[in-house]
Enzyme design. Sequence first.
Site, PDB file in Angstrom:
ATOM      1  N   LYS A 145      14.992  11.495  51.279  1.00 13.28           N
ATOM      2  CA  LYS A 145      14.677  10.094  50.931  1.00 13.28           C
ATOM      3  C   LYS A 145      14.859   9.301  52.215  1.00 13.28           C
ATOM      4  O   LYS A 145      15.798   8.495  52.338  1.00 13.28           O
ATOM      5  CB  LYS A 145      15.653   9.661  49.844  1.00 13.28           C
ATOM      6  CG  LYS A 145      15.314   8.406  49.129  1.00 13.28           C
ATOM      7  CD  LYS A 145      14.306   8.588  48.046  1.00 13.28           C
ATOM      8  CE  LYS A 145      14.913   8.566  46.670  1.00 13.28           C
ATOM      9  NZ  LYS A 145      13.882   8.767  45.640  1.00 13.28           N
ATOM     10  N   GLU A 163      20.920  17.544  42.035  1.00 18.61           N
ATOM     11  CA  GLU A 163      19.864  16.892  42.824  1.00 18.61           C
ATOM     12  C   GLU A 163      20.502  15.684  43.467  1.00 18.61           C
ATOM     13  O   GLU A 163      21.363  15.036  42.856  1.00 18.61           O
ATOM     14  CB  GLU A 163      18.725  16.447  41.899  1.00 18.61           C
ATOM     15  CG  GLU A 163      17.551  15.755  42.598  1.00 18.61           C
ATOM     16  CD  GLU A 163      17.711  14.258  42.830  1.00 18.61           C
ATOM     17  OE1 GLU A 163      16.829  13.672  43.462  1.00 18.61           O
ATOM     18  OE2 GLU A 163      18.726  13.654  42.388  1.00 18.61           O
ATOM     19  N   HIS A 166      21.346  15.029  38.127  1.00 18.78           N
ATOM     20  CA  HIS A 166      20.648  14.021  38.932  1.00 18.78           C
ATOM     21  C   HIS A 166      21.629  13.070  39.621  1.00 18.78           C
ATOM     22  O   HIS A 166      22.357  12.337  38.942  1.00 18.78           O
ATOM     23  CB  HIS A 166      19.726  13.222  38.001  1.00 18.78           C
ATOM     24  CG  HIS A 166      18.914  12.181  38.668  1.00 18.78           C
ATOM     25  ND1 HIS A 166      18.997  10.842  38.329  1.00 18.78           N
ATOM     26  CD2 HIS A 166      17.982  12.268  39.648  1.00 18.78           C
ATOM     27  CE1 HIS A 166      18.137  10.149  39.056  1.00 18.78           C
ATOM     28  NE2 HIS A 166      17.504  10.987  39.867  1.00 18.78           N
ATOM     29  N   ARG A 167      21.649  13.129  40.927  1.00 20.98           N
ATOM     30  CA  ARG A 167      22.622  12.351  41.735  1.00 20.98           C
ATOM     31  C   ARG A 167      24.056  12.695  41.312  1.00 20.98           C
ATOM     32  O   ARG A 167      24.945  11.839  41.359  1.00 20.98           O
ATOM     33  CB  ARG A 167      22.377  10.842  41.606  1.00 20.98           C
ATOM     34  CG  ARG A 167      20.919  10.424  41.825  1.00 20.98           C
ATOM     35  CD  ARG A 167      20.701   8.919  41.717  1.00 20.98           C
ATOM     36  NE  ARG A 167      19.290   8.589  41.540  1.00 20.98           N
ATOM     37  CZ  ARG A 167      18.809   7.384  41.280  1.00 20.98           C
ATOM     38  NH1 ARG A 167      19.627   6.352  41.202  1.00 20.98           N
ATOM     39  NH2 ARG A 167      17.513   7.175  41.117  1.00 20.98           N
ATOM     40  N   ASP A 199      20.794  12.797  34.149  1.00 24.06           N
ATOM     41  CA  ASP A 199      22.051  12.120  34.498  1.00 24.06           C
ATOM     42  C   ASP A 199      23.222  12.659  33.664  1.00 24.06           C
ATOM     43  O   ASP A 199      24.369  12.339  33.945  1.00 24.06           O
ATOM     44  CB  ASP A 199      21.928  10.613  34.217  1.00 24.06           C
ATOM     45  CG  ASP A 199      20.824   9.954  35.028  1.00 24.06           C
ATOM     46  OD1 ASP A 199      20.521  10.430  36.136  1.00 24.06           O
ATOM     47  OD2 ASP A 199      20.254   8.945  34.535  1.00 24.06           O
ATOM     48  N   ASP A 229      19.975  12.537  46.990  1.00 22.24           N
ATOM     49  CA  ASP A 229      19.070  11.873  47.936  1.00 22.24           C
ATOM     50  C   ASP A 229      19.714  11.787  49.313  1.00 22.24           C
ATOM     51  O   ASP A 229      20.847  11.308  49.433  1.00 22.24           O
ATOM     52  CB  ASP A 229      18.781  10.455  47.436  1.00 22.24           C
ATOM     53  CG  ASP A 229      18.351  10.458  45.982  1.00 22.24           C
ATOM     54  OD1 ASP A 229      17.265  10.977  45.696  1.00 22.24           O
ATOM     55  OD2 ASP A 229      19.135   9.973  45.132  1.00 22.24           O
ATOM     56  N   HIS A 252      20.721   6.588  47.683  1.00 19.38           N
ATOM     57  CA  HIS A 252      19.388   6.513  47.080  1.00 19.38           C
ATOM     58  C   HIS A 252      18.542   5.403  47.684  1.00 19.38           C
ATOM     59  O   HIS A 252      17.437   5.623  48.160  1.00 19.38           O
ATOM     60  CB  HIS A 252      19.492   6.320  45.565  1.00 19.38           C
ATOM     61  CG  HIS A 252      18.153   6.262  44.895  1.00 19.38           C
ATOM     62  ND1 HIS A 252      17.427   5.093  44.768  1.00 19.38           N
ATOM     63  CD2 HIS A 252      17.375   7.229  44.365  1.00 19.38           C
ATOM     64  CE1 HIS A 252      16.273   5.340  44.172  1.00 19.38           C
ATOM     65  NE2 HIS A 252      16.214   6.631  43.909  1.00 19.38           N
ATOM     66  N   GLU A 288      16.802  16.156  47.956  1.00 16.89           N
ATOM     67  CA  GLU A 288      15.634  15.274  48.069  1.00 16.89           C
ATOM     68  C   GLU A 288      15.703  14.490  49.374  1.00 16.89           C
ATOM     69  O   GLU A 288      16.635  13.702  49.587  1.00 16.89           O
ATOM     70  CB  GLU A 288      15.556  14.307  46.880  1.00 16.89           C
ATOM     71  CG  GLU A 288      14.282  13.462  46.990  1.00 16.89           C
ATOM     72  CD  GLU A 288      14.159  12.337  45.987  1.00 16.89           C
ATOM     73  OE1 GLU A 288      14.852  12.333  44.949  1.00 16.89           O
ATOM     74  OE2 GLU A 288      13.342  11.437  46.284  1.00 16.89           O
TER      75      GLU A 288
HETATM   76  O1  G3P Z   1      14.286  14.314  42.466  1.00 16.33           O
HETATM   77  C1  G3P Z   1      14.064  13.698  41.241  1.00 16.33           C
HETATM   78  C2  G3P Z   1      14.377  12.220  41.251  1.00 16.33           C
HETATM   79  O2  G3P Z   1      15.615  12.023  41.865  1.00 16.33           O
HETATM   80  C3  G3P Z   1      13.328  11.423  41.970  1.00 16.33           C
HETATM   81  O3  G3P Z   1      13.495  10.049  41.849  1.00 16.33           O
HETATM   82  O4  G3P Z   1      14.276   7.838  42.545  1.00 16.33           O
HETATM   83  O5  G3P Z   1      15.784   9.309  41.231  1.00 16.33           O
HETATM   84  O6  G3P Z   1      15.278   9.836  43.606  1.00 16.33           O
HETATM   85  P1  G3P Z   1      14.761   9.232  42.328  1.00 16.33           P
HETATM   86 MG    MG Z   2      16.361  11.712  43.848  1.00 18.76          MG
END
Ligand code: G3P
Ligand code: MG
Length: 250
Positions: free
Chosen positions: A120, A43, A16-17, A240, A45, A58, A118
């Site tokens: 965003k 993943e 995540h990120r 994470d 943004d 993000h 993603e």
């Molecule tokens: O894609 C999953 C997650 O990243 C969604 O929420 O706010 O972390 O971008 P956020």
């Molecule tokens: Mg995300």
Amino acid sequence: MANATPVVTLPRVQAHRGASGVRPENTMTSFREALAQGASWTEFDVKLSKDGVPLLYHDKDLKRTSGREGLIKDFTFAELQDFEAGAWFGAEYAGEKIPSFEEVMQFHIDNGMQANIEFKPSDGEEDETVKAVVEMLERIWPKDRPKPLFSSFKHRCLEVARDIAPAYPRGLLTYDELDNWKADAERLVCAAIHPWHKTLTPDLVKAFKQAGYGIATYTVNDPVRARELVAMGVDSIITDHPAVMIDALS
Ligand code: G3P
Ligand code: MG
């Protein structure tokens, strides 16, 4: 029907990120660390700079991770390169830049990694953000590799992606609004649902699976919870701490 869409083979773990538990999120050092921790997928943004360059960030504003006033969309990519993306996380990361989407995708290509991209978008930039991402991928992503996965909370982004780039699989992100998931996923021709893990119950997971969708849930950093979710039938854990999850789920 769910499976009129391109299918996606979800990995057990997505970083995540990047490896954002131990590195500043959405930066190159975070992706290098995700790779070092054994992650095959990340993943992240994506939004646009003022001059239309897709980049990783993000928040819509610069405060939390760059310590500046203002919105990302009001600065050119060149201007944003003078801003911090790492110091907020730790002095040793000072000087880390806001990466372009192109640099991050090239890293994935070079290292055989896959991505959950993603969308965003900054407010009102849904269409342009999707178009810029698709244009870049069509230019640089190897034709012989499975296409990256797109995801978004913004239905408009998934709609544009469905219409201009139907061959890219799509995941519907949900937070706590789950009443219309089925109609939304069908209309947006999604391959997967990406729910917030706190909303998941065995019955809901079963319903997603029975309707033919893959499930990638976010953001799970507790190995016990991750095992519980996988036992329910969740396919993919967005975390994470990729190494911790890979270890917990293997
Ligand atoms: O894609 C999953 C997650 O990243 C969604 O929420 O706010 O972390 O971008 P956020
Ligand atoms: Mg995300």
